[in-house]
Design an enzyme around this catalytic site. Sequence first.
Site, short mmCIF file in Angstrom:
data_model
loop_
_atom_site.label_atom_id
_atom_site.label_comp_id
_atom_site.label_asym_id
_atom_site.label_seq_id
_atom_site.Cartn_x
_atom_site.Cartn_y
_atom_site.Cartn_z
N SER A 134 48.91 9.91 52.53
CA SER A 134 48.97 9.46 50.96
C SER A 134 48.10 10.47 50.10
O SER A 134 48.15 11.56 50.33
CB SER A 134 48.56 8.02 51.05
OG SER A 134 49.01 7.40 49.87
N HIS A 186 54.55 2.17 53.83
CA HIS A 186 53.51 3.02 53.37
C HIS A 186 52.32 2.97 54.43
O HIS A 186 51.62 1.99 54.18
CB HIS A 186 53.13 2.89 51.95
CG HIS A 186 52.09 3.94 51.44
ND1 HIS A 186 52.63 5.26 51.21
CD2 HIS A 186 50.79 4.07 51.16
CE1 HIS A 186 51.68 5.92 50.83
NE2 HIS A 186 50.56 5.25 50.91
C1 GCU Z 1 48.84 5.36 45.05
C2 GCU Z 1 49.31 6.43 44.41
C3 GCU Z 1 49.88 7.75 45.48
C4 GCU Z 1 49.05 7.77 46.67
C5 GCU Z 1 48.57 6.23 47.07
C6 GCU Z 1 47.65 6.38 48.21
O1 GCU Z 1 50.11 4.62 45.31
O2 GCU Z 1 50.00 6.38 43.34
O3 GCU Z 1 50.04 8.73 44.83
O4 GCU Z 1 49.61 8.71 47.56
O5 GCU Z 1 48.05 5.59 46.23
O6 GCU Z 1 46.81 7.29 48.27
O7 GCU Z 1 47.76 5.47 48.86
#
Ligand code: GCU
Length: 392
Positions: free
Chosen positions: A230, A371
């Site tokens: 992420s 995610h």
């Molecule tokens: C949020 C953000 C993303 C990122 C994510 C994370 O959702 O919008 O760009 O990758 O956090 O780091 O879990």
Amino acid sequence: SIYDEASVPVYTLPDLLIQEDGLPVTTTDTWQQKRRPELLRLFAENVFGQTPPVTGDVDFEVTGEGTAFGGRAMRKEIVVRIGEARFHLLLYVPTDSPKPCPAFLGLNFLGNHTVSDEPGVTPVPQWKRDGEKPGVVYHLPATPRGDQASRWQVETVLKRGYALATACYEEIEADFGGGAKRGIRASLPITEDAECGAIGTWAYALSRAMDCLEHEPAVDARRVALIGHSRLGKTALWAAAQDERFALVIANNSGEGGAAISRRRFGENIADLVRNFPHWFAARYAHYADNEDALPVDAHSLLALTAPRPLYVASATEDLWADPRGEFLGAKATESVYHLFGNKGLGNATFPAPDTPVGDTVRYHLRTGKHDVTAYDWEQYLDFADTHFATR
Ligand code: GCU
């Protein structure tokens, strides 16, 4: 945000093999000597900001050492110091594997003591903002031991013959506006007008962690795989782009600002990033909110800065915010650069069905689920590292 393919605008990606002055890149020398530095500068100016220089000595102090996981590994806790700046690196080295052994390196979200429930790890304070009391900031180890274990699969990694090194990103720099005051950036030699975002600072720390691994005789620093999830996947890509010592890179669900093509405008956009996380980036990045076509680079440019090294991009079916297809297309669009190196890249792959990895030196999978980083993801990364590190 766009969530159906029919609404994705028509876009043209910047050509990776055309330099700013219009001249084509036809040799790997020109890529290395001219186009690579040019792209790095474009990312520094427009996206992530300038990376701080390393001026003084970087040194490493082992503050704890012992056996772990019933003798399967040796644990080292190391304080990495850059002048006054410091952070804690946790290192596990498998006992039974030939030395020096390859390693995975990655930043963790919630503390070194959360990557497994191994009781010997000293919790290190990290910056946390109190969501209920705005403005209140704590410096403490807030999360229970082992909380993130499923995301790290430490024993599997060790069983497969890899060392694992990790540090907590919020010890390096707090992840909120004004966080630069809390963490290593406050004591790094940065000139006043130089801008470095939080992602740049985390990436800088990964390079200092690499300095440390280069001093570890049990670890083969030429076989270090950098992994990030992420926002830390974006960070891993920026770190590997700048620092060619990282032999292999894994961007897990890195999304917008990482592997996903910004010009597709699917899921998260630059406008979302600069509204919600302005502290991650250079101020200039805001100029490209709803103005992606003006950006002289895109995700494929960042991914291609890993070439010719092995690169793994991974998505998850339920992680539409990160734009799985955009992440695939980012990986795919690096092919001209991998081909320049006589390398297969992603090959002829098209966007695959879930849980079906595709590609060669550039590899991609779309995991079923949300995610996250899971045992399935790690299995693919370990296989990928086995393949590429065996041939070095
Ligand atoms: C949020 C953000 C993303 C990122 C994510 C994370 O959702 O919008 O760009 O990758 O956090 O780091 O879990």
